[in-house]
Scaffold this motif. Sequence first.
Motif, PDB file in Angstrom:
ATOM      1  N   LEU A   1     -59.867  28.639 -53.381  1.00 27.22           N
ATOM      2  CA  LEU A   1     -60.778  28.365 -52.078  1.00 27.22           C
ATOM      3  C   LEU A   1     -60.075  28.079 -50.932  1.00 27.22           C
ATOM      4  CD1 LEU A   1     -63.589  27.281 -51.523  1.00 27.22           C
ATOM      5  CD2 LEU A   1     -63.000  24.846 -52.147  1.00 27.22           C
ATOM      6  N   ALA A   2     -58.731  27.452 -50.828  1.00 22.50           N
ATOM      7  CA  ALA A   2     -58.080  27.172 -49.550  1.00 22.50           C
ATOM      8  C   ALA A   2     -57.941  28.607 -48.934  1.00 22.50           C
ATOM      9  CB  ALA A   2     -56.789  26.389 -49.649  1.00 22.50           C
ATOM     10  N   ALA A   3     -57.240  29.555 -49.906  1.00 24.70           N
ATOM     11  CA  ALA A   3     -56.744  30.819 -49.210  1.00 24.70           C
ATOM     12  C   ALA A   3     -58.197  31.610 -48.497  1.00 24.70           C
ATOM     13  CB  ALA A   3     -56.241  31.559 -50.227  1.00 24.70           C
ATOM     14  N   ALA A   4     -59.247  31.177 -49.339  1.00 23.21           N
ATOM     15  CA  ALA A   4     -60.470  32.076 -48.846  1.00 23.21           C
ATOM     16  C   ALA A   4     -60.880  31.159 -47.483  1.00 23.21           C
ATOM     17  CB  ALA A   4     -61.709  31.962 -49.837  1.00 23.21           C
ATOM     18  N   VAL A   5     -60.913  29.837 -47.385  1.00 26.45           N
ATOM     19  CA  VAL A   5     -61.281  29.089 -46.395  1.00 26.45           C
ATOM     20  C   VAL A   5     -60.746  29.577 -44.918  1.00 26.45           C
ATOM     21  CG1 VAL A   5     -61.336  26.923 -45.206  1.00 26.45           C
ATOM     22  CG2 VAL A   5     -62.175  27.152 -47.542  1.00 26.45           C
ATOM     23  N   VAL A   6     -59.219  29.469 -44.952  1.00 29.56           N
ATOM     24  CA  VAL A   6     -58.543  30.069 -43.855  1.00 29.56           C
ATOM     25  C   VAL A   6     -58.044  31.550 -43.591  1.00 29.56           C
ATOM     26  CG1 VAL A   6     -57.450  27.621 -44.005  1.00 29.56           C
ATOM     27  CG2 VAL A   6     -56.369  29.673 -45.040  1.00 29.56           C
ATOM     28  N   ARG A   7     -58.846  32.262 -44.406  1.00 29.72           N
ATOM     29  CA  ARG A   7     -58.636  33.951 -44.203  1.00 29.72           C
ATOM     30  C   ARG A   7     -58.808  34.267 -42.927  1.00 29.72           C
ATOM     31  NH1 ARG A   7     -60.923  37.021 -49.144  1.00 29.72           N
ATOM     32  NH2 ARG A   7     -59.343  35.412 -50.201  1.00 29.72           N
TER      33      ARG A   7
END
Length: 387
Positions: free
Chosen positions: A381-387
């Motif tokens: 989730l974190a990687a997708a949020v800040v992508r």
Amino acid sequence: MRLVPALACAGAVTVPLSVLAACGDGDGGAGGTGAAGASGAGGAVPIRASDDRCEVGRRDLTAGTLRFRVTNAGRTVTEVYVYAPGDKIITEREFIRPGQSVELTVQLGAGNYQIACKPGMTGHGIRQDITVTGQADHATDPRLSRALADYRAYVVQQADASIAATRTFVDAFKRGDVDGAKRLYAPSRIGWERIEPVAESFGDLDPRVDAREADLEPGEKWTGWHRLEKALWKTGSTKGEEPYADQLLKDLNELRTRVAAAQLDPPITPASMANGAKELLDEVATGKVTGEEEAFSHTDLVDFKANVDGAKKVYELVRAVVLEKDPALVKKLDAGFAKVEGLLAEYRKGDGYVSYDTVGKAQRKELADGVNGLGEPLSMLAAAVVR
């Protein structure tokens, strides 16, 4: 503050508030430029952990969004903590199994930090100082800014709810109303469990409020909910324990004051908020599913549901952003939350849940499988949020 349980969750990532690096020997090297400037596979800073050391690709890092790849080369499960000055917990990553590699996406501001690697998940850890310099460029999607504001409000709301419920619990406890206090015990913990990643970032408060008897170091004073839990279910008397009930309420009010501050230290970022959701699932896998959290009351399923609620709240706040960037991940997360909530619903009893000591081994495994199945996509989730 946890024992190593019999059940370890797959792919666990626990980053409540900001940064991850590593400890042990390694070359300092020049500062990087976030993920793009890091060495290692795919631009991630490599961290190699073993049973007696950790090796990090770089100790001098540049502020911004960073990726780290941690590999456990040892023979025992390990974990990594990151501390701000004063042993304030910035992040923790638990249950990195031997041979396992995990990737973490974090947003890190300039400052000095200390890393603690804990082979066997015990003790003070192997510690090393790292330095982060430069100005982080967090050009934030306005939707994420709103999500952060809404999440801060949610944290305060849940702290308030826990204080109100705990005050009622403490009143019954101090009256010596054992049966009444037993009924009020589990509800008093719901608000805390929903915001546990933020609560745990205050390293001094968490052990005072939520330490289990098995967590204690020799000579360490035991306070908090679980001491009162033991008095109610094991001893059957509140006599002499009243001061600890008062202290619990005082500590929760201190938590409320801290989380209501205009600027949390360290600040919540979009990545840390998303990683906090994963940490809540790790809380379920490492304490609730195993039955270690509520050793006397067996009210683990109430905590379980509160952890899932807190994780889902974070997900709902960022879902629209993630749907735009990674619709396949949203599909997995929607299905994963639905499955876990469906499994929990089977154990509802009145306004609460059945005693966890009545849940058999096969049923516990089914719950664990559901949690681990949700935890895997939630770790992305974190990687997708800040992508």
